[in-house]
Design a protein around this motif. Structure first.
Motif, PDB file in Angstrom:
ATOM      1  N   VAL A 152       1.593  37.617 -34.803  1.00 45.63           N
ATOM      2  CA  VAL A 152       2.431  36.620 -34.689  1.00 45.63           C
ATOM      3  C   VAL A 152       3.362  36.696 -34.005  1.00 45.63           C
ATOM      4  CG1 VAL A 152       3.732  34.593 -34.872  1.00 45.63           C
ATOM      5  CG2 VAL A 152       1.102  34.854 -36.610  1.00 45.63           C
ATOM      6  N   ARG A 153       4.304  37.850 -34.516  1.00 47.25           N
ATOM      7  CA  ARG A 153       5.231  38.478 -33.683  1.00 47.25           C
ATOM      8  C   ARG A 153       5.194  39.667 -32.472  1.00 47.25           C
ATOM      9  NH1 ARG A 153       5.953  41.143 -38.483  1.00 47.25           N
ATOM     10  NH2 ARG A 153       5.005  42.954 -38.765  1.00 47.25           N
ATOM     11  N   HIS A 154       3.795  40.227 -32.434  1.00 45.38           N
ATOM     12  CA  HIS A 154       4.229  41.014 -31.187  1.00 45.38           C
ATOM     13  C   HIS A 154       2.490  39.279 -30.401  1.00 45.38           C
ATOM     14  CE1 HIS A 154       5.040  44.844 -32.273  1.00 45.38           C
ATOM     15  NE2 HIS A 154       5.091  44.381 -33.588  1.00 45.38           N
ATOM     16  N   ASP A 155       2.819  38.296 -30.392  1.00 44.44           N
ATOM     17  CA  ASP A 155       2.763  37.567 -29.075  1.00 44.44           C
ATOM     18  C   ASP A 155       0.771  37.329 -29.393  1.00 44.44           C
ATOM     19  OD1 ASP A 155       2.066  35.237 -28.132  1.00 44.44           O
ATOM     20  OD2 ASP A 155       3.702  35.833 -26.552  1.00 44.44           O
ATOM     21  N   GLY A 156       0.101  38.571 -29.928  1.00 39.14           N
ATOM     22  CA  GLY A 156      -0.751  39.003 -29.769  1.00 39.14           C
ATOM     23  C   GLY A 156      -2.396  37.646 -29.576  1.00 39.14           C
ATOM     24  N   TYR A 157      -1.763  37.126 -28.380  1.00 41.51           N
ATOM     25  CA  TYR A 157      -3.434  36.162 -28.436  1.00 41.51           C
ATOM     26  C   TYR A 157      -2.609  35.025 -27.707  1.00 41.51           C
ATOM     27  CZ  TYR A 157      -0.322  33.785 -31.940  1.00 41.51           C
ATOM     28  OH  TYR A 157       1.051  33.783 -33.124  1.00 41.51           O
ATOM     29  N   GLN A 158      -2.933  34.115 -26.182  1.00 37.10           N
ATOM     30  CA  GLN A 158      -2.879  32.949 -26.131  1.00 37.10           C
ATOM     31  C   GLN A 158      -3.527  31.812 -26.622  1.00 37.10           C
ATOM     32  OE1 GLN A 158      -2.182  33.352 -21.721  1.00 37.10           O
ATOM     33  NE2 GLN A 158      -2.136  35.512 -22.193  1.00 37.10           N
ATOM     34  N   CYS A 159      -4.725  32.077 -26.651  1.00 32.06           N
ATOM     35  CA  CYS A 159      -5.598  31.129 -26.658  1.00 32.06           C
ATOM     36  C   CYS A 159      -5.700  30.959 -28.394  1.00 32.06           C
ATOM     37  CB  CYS A 159      -6.790  30.316 -26.025  1.00 32.06           C
ATOM     38  SG  CYS A 159      -8.252  30.975 -26.440  1.00 32.06           S
ATOM     39  N   GLY A 160      -5.798  32.192 -29.408  1.00 29.25           N
ATOM     40  CA  GLY A 160      -6.050  32.479 -30.118  1.00 29.25           C
ATOM     41  C   GLY A 160      -7.778  32.082 -30.737  1.00 29.25           C
ATOM     42  N   TYR A 161      -8.433  31.942 -29.682  1.00 27.98           N
ATOM     43  CA  TYR A 161     -10.573  32.118 -30.784  1.00 27.98           C
ATOM     44  C   TYR A 161     -10.313  32.679 -30.799  1.00 27.98           C
ATOM     45  CZ  TYR A 161     -14.565  29.607 -30.370  1.00 27.98           C
ATOM     46  OH  TYR A 161     -15.591  28.674 -30.560  1.00 27.98           O
ATOM     47  N   CYS A 162     -10.282  33.715 -30.318  1.00 33.42           N
ATOM     48  CA  CYS A 162     -10.260  35.404 -30.549  1.00 33.42           C
ATOM     49  C   CYS A 162      -9.865  36.096 -31.409  1.00 33.42           C
ATOM     50  CB  CYS A 162     -10.719  36.507 -29.063  1.00 33.42           C
ATOM     51  SG  CYS A 162      -9.175  37.302 -28.549  1.00 33.42           S
ATOM     52  N   THR A 163      -8.530  35.830 -31.778  1.00 34.95           N
ATOM     53  CA  THR A 163      -7.146  36.016 -32.987  1.00 34.95           C
ATOM     54  C   THR A 163      -7.902  36.543 -34.378  1.00 34.95           C
ATOM     55  OG1 THR A 163      -5.855  34.829 -31.424  1.00 34.95           O
ATOM     56  CG2 THR A 163      -5.917  35.931 -33.818  1.00 34.95           C
ATOM     57  N   PRO A 164      -9.166  35.202 -35.177  1.00 38.70           N
ATOM     58  CA  PRO A 164     -10.059  35.527 -35.971  1.00 38.70           C
ATOM     59  C   PRO A 164     -10.703  36.749 -36.629  1.00 38.70           C
ATOM     60  CG  PRO A 164     -10.100  33.403 -35.607  1.00 38.70           C
ATOM     61  CD  PRO A 164      -9.058  34.049 -34.283  1.00 38.70           C
ATOM     62  N   GLY A 165     -11.165  36.574 -35.110  1.00 38.10           N
ATOM     63  CA  GLY A 165     -12.411  37.763 -35.006  1.00 38.10           C
ATOM     64  C   GLY A 165     -11.806  39.340 -34.903  1.00 38.10           C
ATOM     65  N   GLN A 166     -10.568  39.167 -33.866  1.00 36.36           N
ATOM     66  CA  GLN A 166      -9.453  40.053 -33.648  1.00 36.36           C
ATOM     67  C   GLN A 166      -9.183  40.906 -34.998  1.00 36.36           C
ATOM     68  OE1 GLN A 166      -8.628  41.652 -30.599  1.00 36.36           O
ATOM     69  NE2 GLN A 166      -9.456  40.153 -29.307  1.00 36.36           N
ATOM     70  N   ILE A 167      -8.396  40.166 -35.740  1.00 37.12           N
ATOM     71  CA  ILE A 167      -7.714  40.677 -37.096  1.00 37.12           C
ATOM     72  C   ILE A 167      -8.667  40.788 -37.876  1.00 37.12           C
ATOM     73  CG2 ILE A 167      -6.451  39.301 -39.139  1.00 37.12           C
ATOM     74  CD1 ILE A 167      -4.487  37.788 -36.854  1.00 37.12           C
ATOM     75  N   CYS A 168      -9.794  40.877 -37.774  1.00 42.07           N
ATOM     76  CA  CYS A 168     -10.680  40.816 -39.443  1.00 42.07           C
ATOM     77  C   CYS A 168     -11.556  41.740 -38.563  1.00 42.07           C
ATOM     78  CB  CYS A 168     -11.996  39.649 -39.438  1.00 42.07           C
ATOM     79  SG  CYS A 168     -11.800  38.319 -40.427  1.00 42.07           S
ATOM     80  N   SER A 169     -11.657  41.782 -37.286  1.00 35.95           N
ATOM     81  CA  SER A 169     -12.069  43.634 -36.963  1.00 35.95           C
ATOM     82  C   SER A 169     -11.348  44.288 -36.811  1.00 35.95           C
ATOM     83  CB  SER A 169     -12.515  43.383 -34.931  1.00 35.95           C
ATOM     84  OG  SER A 169     -13.675  44.696 -34.995  1.00 35.95           O
TER      85      SER A 169
END
Lengths: 327, 166
Positions: free
Chosen positions: B89-106
Motif C-alpha cells: 500500500v505504502r509503495h503503491d505496488g499495484y494498479q489493478c490489484g489482480y496479481c497482488t494476493p499472489g505477489q504478496i503470498c509469493s
C-alpha cells in the motif's frame, strides 16, 4: 479436463499394480501433467498419486548420493551437499521454472517432463508425439525452439529440462523399479530417447515402471558451470544451455564433461568433444574445433538456424570461463 | 483427513478434477486467491502449502488431505495487515490489484526462503549465503507477472520489508 479415476498408491507394489492399467499415469508434482490435462493433450484414464511413497530423501549412496524421486527441485537445489559438491546440478535446477514450480516439481517428474513444442500443445495440429501417424506440423512451421541435432522427419521437438542436462554432464543414473519388483539403473545419458519414428516415447520407461531416484556418482570437483541462453532473463526455457564440469591441471584440460540442453529430443552428450579437449591447453582455436565437432551433424529447420552459431558461441564462452579465461 | 486452510478444516469431498485454486475459491469461499492463466505461468494463484509457495492452479485438491494452506486472507486483515500488505500500500505496488494476493503470498515465502539460506540462479556463489539485492528479488519473483507493470514499486515494497537495497 477429461474425467479420470484418482488413486493413491500407499506402497510401491500398489503403485506398479495401478500403473499397468491402460492409460494410467503417475502423478507427483503435477505441474506439467495437469497443465497438459487441462488442454486435453494428456487424457489419462487414471492418475496414480505417488506422493505418499517413501521416496523423499537425499541419502549417501556409495561415494555419491541417492536423490529420492519425490525430492522437490527446491529441496535438491537447497541441499548443502548438492550445492557444494555438485554445483552444476544446483545451478541447472535454479535456472529452470520458478520457485513456485520448483517447490512442487519432483526429481522423478522433472526427468519425465514433456516437450514445449507449440504443435504438441495444439490439438488442431499434426503431431506424431501427441497423435502418432498424424505428421509433424513443426517441420516447415514455426520451429524457432526446435532441435538442430538428432531430429527425425517424424519429430523435431526438444526435451525442455535443465536438471537432466546437468545430470548428464555428471553421468548420473536413473533408478527404476519395474512392475516385477526388479530394480535397474539407466544412465541419464540413455534415459531419454531420440525421436526416430516413435516420438511418442520420450524415454525408456516401460508400463508399470516407477522412477525411485537418481544416483549421483562420487563428487568430481572441477569448475562446474551451467549457462542458459533464453528469450528472457528468468522463467523461460533454454534456446541453448551448456552444463560443464572441467578440470584444468598444469595448464592443460585434464577432464571435460559437457552436456547441452535445447538442442535435441534429449540432453545432448557427445564424447568426441570431450576427447578432443582432454590433454590440450585451452585456446580459442581449440574451442573452435570443439564447437565444429559438436555441430558437424547439426541441421537447422529454418526458424531455428540461429541455434547453430548460438551453440558455438555459448560453448566457447563456457569453455573460456571454465578454463579461467575472460568472457 | 480434511485440508486445513488458514487454520480452518475443510472436507475434501470434490470431483478429482478440482484444482486447489478452484477449491479455495468455490468450495472454501476464499476468493482472495486469483485465477489468472490457470496454467502456472502468471503466479496470481500463489498460495502457501505447508509454508512453501506453489501455484494452486497446478495441483489437485484431492492430493492435499492433511496439508495446511495459507492464502492472502490468512496473512493479514484490513485492520491488521501483514507488513508486506502495508508495504505494498505504502509503495503503491499495484494498479489493478489482480496479481497482488499472489505477489504478496509469493513475497512472504521468498523472505522465508532467504532466511533458510536458499540461493537462486543469480546468486554469485550457489553454495554461499544469499544476499537480498534488487536483482535477487526480481529473479525470485519472476513467477509472478503484473500486467499493469507495477514491478518497480513491488520490488521497493518487498525490499523495505526485507531491509534490502532495491
Amino acid at each position: 479436463m477429461k474425467p479420470f479415476d484418482y488413486q493413491r498408491a500407499h506402497g510401491l507394489g500398489e503403485a506398479h499394480q495401478l500403473l499397468v492399467a491402460d492409460r494410467a499415469r503417475p502423478i507427483a508434482g503435477g505441474t506439467n501433467l495437469l497443465d497438459l490435462m487441462k488442454l486435453e493433450v494428456e487424457t489419462p484414464s487414471a492418475l496414480v498419486d505417488l506422493n505418499r511413497l517413501p521416496l523423499g530423501g537425499i541419502e549417501p549412496r556409495g561415494e555419491g548420493l541417492h536423490i529420492g524421486a519425490l525430492v522437490s527441485n527446491s529441496a535438491c537445489a537447497a541441499d548443502p551437499r548438492i550445492r557444494s559438491q555438485y554445483p552444476v546440478l544446483a545451478r541447472a535446477i535454479l535456472a529452470g521454472a520458478t520457485f513456485q514450480l520448483r517447490n512442487k516439481a519432483t526429481t522423478g517428474g522433472n526427468l519425465c517432463q514433456r516437450t514445449r513444442c507449440y504443435y504438441f500443445y495444439d490439438l488442431a495440429q499434426a503431431c506424431n508425439k501427441r497423435a502418432p501417424g498424424t505428421g509433424c506440423a513443426a517441420v516447415g512451421g514455426f520451429n524457432r525452439i526446435h532441435a538442430i541435432l538428432g531430429a527425425s522427419d517424424a519429430c523435431i521437438a526438444t526435451y525442455p529440462g535443465d536438471m537432466a542436462v546437468a545430470l548428464s554432464a555428471l553421468d548420473a543414473a536413473v533408478e527404476i523399479l519395474d512392475a516385477k519388483g526388479d530394480k535397474r539403473h539407466v544412465p541419464v545419458r540413455d534415459f531419454h530417447r531420440l525421436p526416430g519414428d516413435t516420438p511418442e516415447r520420450d524415454n525408456v520407461l516401460e508400463p508399470g515402471d516407477v522412477i525411485t531416484g537418481v544416483v549421483l556418482p562420487a563428487p568430481v570437483g572441477g569448475t562446474q558451470l551451467y549457462r542458459k541462453v533464453r528469450d528472457r532473463a528468468s522463467y523461460a526455457f533454454a534456446l541453448v544451455s551448456v552444463a560443464a564440469v572441467v578440470h584444468l591441471e598444469d595448464g592443460v584440460i585434464a577432464r571435460a564433461r559437457l552436456a547441452f540442453g535445447g538442442l535435441a529430443h534429449k540432453p545432448w552428450h557427445d564424447p568426441r568433444v570431450e576427447q578432443l579437449l582432454e590433454g590440450q591447453a585451452p585456446s580459442d582455436a581449440l574451442f573452435d574445433e570443439a564447437a565444429i565437432l559438436l555441430l558437424d551433424q547439426a541441421r537447422g529447420q529454418g526458424s531455428n538456424d540461429f541455434k547453430i552459431p548460438l551453440t558455438r558461441r555459448t560453448l566457447k564462452a563456457v569453455l573460456r570461463e571454465a578454463t579461467g579465461g575472460t568472457l | 483427513m480434511p485440508i486445513t486452510i488458514n487454520g480452518v478444516d475443510h472436507a475434501l469431498d470434490v470431483d478429482p478434477r478440482t484444482s486447489l485454486l478452484d477449491f479455495l475459491r468455490r468450495d472454501a469461499g476464499l476468493t482472495g486467491t486469483k485465477k489468472g492463466c490457470d496454467h502456472g505461468q502468471c503466479g496470481a494463484c500463489t498460495v502457501l502449502l505447508n509454508g512453501q509457495r506453489i501455484n494452486s492452479c497446478l495441483t489437485l485438491a484431492v492430493m492435499h488431505d492433511g496439508d495446511s494452506v495459507t492464502t492472502i486472507e490468512g496473512l493479514g486483515t484490513p485492520d491488521a495487515p501483514h507488513p508486506l500488505q502495508a508495504a505494498f500500500v505504502r509503495h503503491d505496488g499495484y494498479q489493478c490489484g489482480y496479481c497482488t494476493p499472489g505477489q504478496i503470498c509469493s513475497a512472504k515465502a521468498m523472505l522465508d526462503e532467504i532466511a533458510a539460506g536458499w540461493t537462486s540462479y543469480v546468486s554469485d556463489d550457489v553454495a554461499g549465503t544469499p544476499v537480498l539485492t534488487g536483482e535477487e528479488i526480481r529473479e525470485r519473483m519472476s513467477g509472478n507477472v503484473c500486467r499493469c507493470g507495477a514491478y518497480s514499486n513491488i520490488v521497493a515494497a518487498i525490499a523495505e520489508v526485507a531491509g534490502a537495497q532495491a
